[in-house]
Design a protein around this motif. Structure first.
Motif, short mmCIF file in Angstrom:
data_model
loop_
_atom_site.label_atom_id
_atom_site.label_comp_id
_atom_site.label_asym_id
_atom_site.label_seq_id
_atom_site.Cartn_x
_atom_site.Cartn_y
_atom_site.Cartn_z
N VAL A 59 -4.46 -33.43 -5.71
CA VAL A 59 -4.39 -34.44 -6.77
C VAL A 59 -4.07 -35.76 -6.09
N ILE A 60 -4.96 -36.72 -6.28
CA ILE A 60 -4.83 -38.02 -5.62
C ILE A 60 -4.64 -39.08 -6.70
N VAL A 61 -3.59 -39.86 -6.56
CA VAL A 61 -3.31 -40.94 -7.49
C VAL A 61 -3.68 -42.26 -6.81
N VAL A 77 -12.69 -43.85 -1.19
CA VAL A 77 -13.88 -43.12 -1.64
C VAL A 77 -14.46 -42.29 -0.49
N GLN A 78 -14.54 -42.86 0.69
CA GLN A 78 -15.07 -42.13 1.85
C GLN A 78 -14.16 -40.96 2.20
N ASP A 79 -12.85 -41.16 2.14
CA ASP A 79 -11.91 -40.08 2.45
C ASP A 79 -12.00 -38.95 1.43
N VAL A 80 -12.13 -39.30 0.15
CA VAL A 80 -12.27 -38.29 -0.89
C VAL A 80 -13.57 -37.51 -0.71
N LEU A 86 -15.41 -30.89 2.92
CA LEU A 86 -14.69 -29.87 3.70
C LEU A 86 -14.20 -28.72 2.82
N GLY A 87 -14.57 -28.76 1.53
CA GLY A 87 -14.23 -27.65 0.64
C GLY A 87 -12.94 -27.83 -0.14
N VAL A 88 -12.42 -29.04 -0.15
CA VAL A 88 -11.21 -29.33 -0.92
C VAL A 88 -11.63 -29.84 -2.30
#
Length: 92
Positions: A59-61, A77-80, A86-88
């Motif tokens: 969960v990312i806020v 956005v790139q990190d998400v 990677l399957g997260v």
């Protein structure tokens, strides 16, 4: 991800990179001293974490103030997108 984050250059999903963009990124990495050997070493060290978190839900806020900072938002956005690839499972 594409629906949530739109499309990047050339109509590709934002997480995808063209060959030219990839080559430019590699040149920047080489110029910064992070060559192929360091890159491979990094992924070898990261692989246990990738395996452990595959299938997990994060969960990312993202604060509203970040939405007004396009450079920071693009990085998030790139990190998400990377996490998702990677399957997260990501919840924003």
């Amino acid at each position: 991800i594409v629906a949530a984050f739109g499309r990047g250059a050339g109509g590709r999903p934002a997480a995808m990179v063209s060959w030219e963009e990839s080559k430019a990124q590699q040149e920047r990495l080489n110029a910064s001293g992070l060559g192929p050997e360091k890159f491979v070493e990094f992924f070898r060290q990261a692989s246990p974490y990738i395996v452990n978190h595959h299938g997990s839900t994060f969960v990312i806020v993202v604060p509203g103030t970040v939405m007004k900072q396009p450079v920071v938002l693009q990085g998030i956005v790139q990190d998400v997108a990377l996490l998702q690839s990677l399957g997260v499972r990501v919840v924003l």
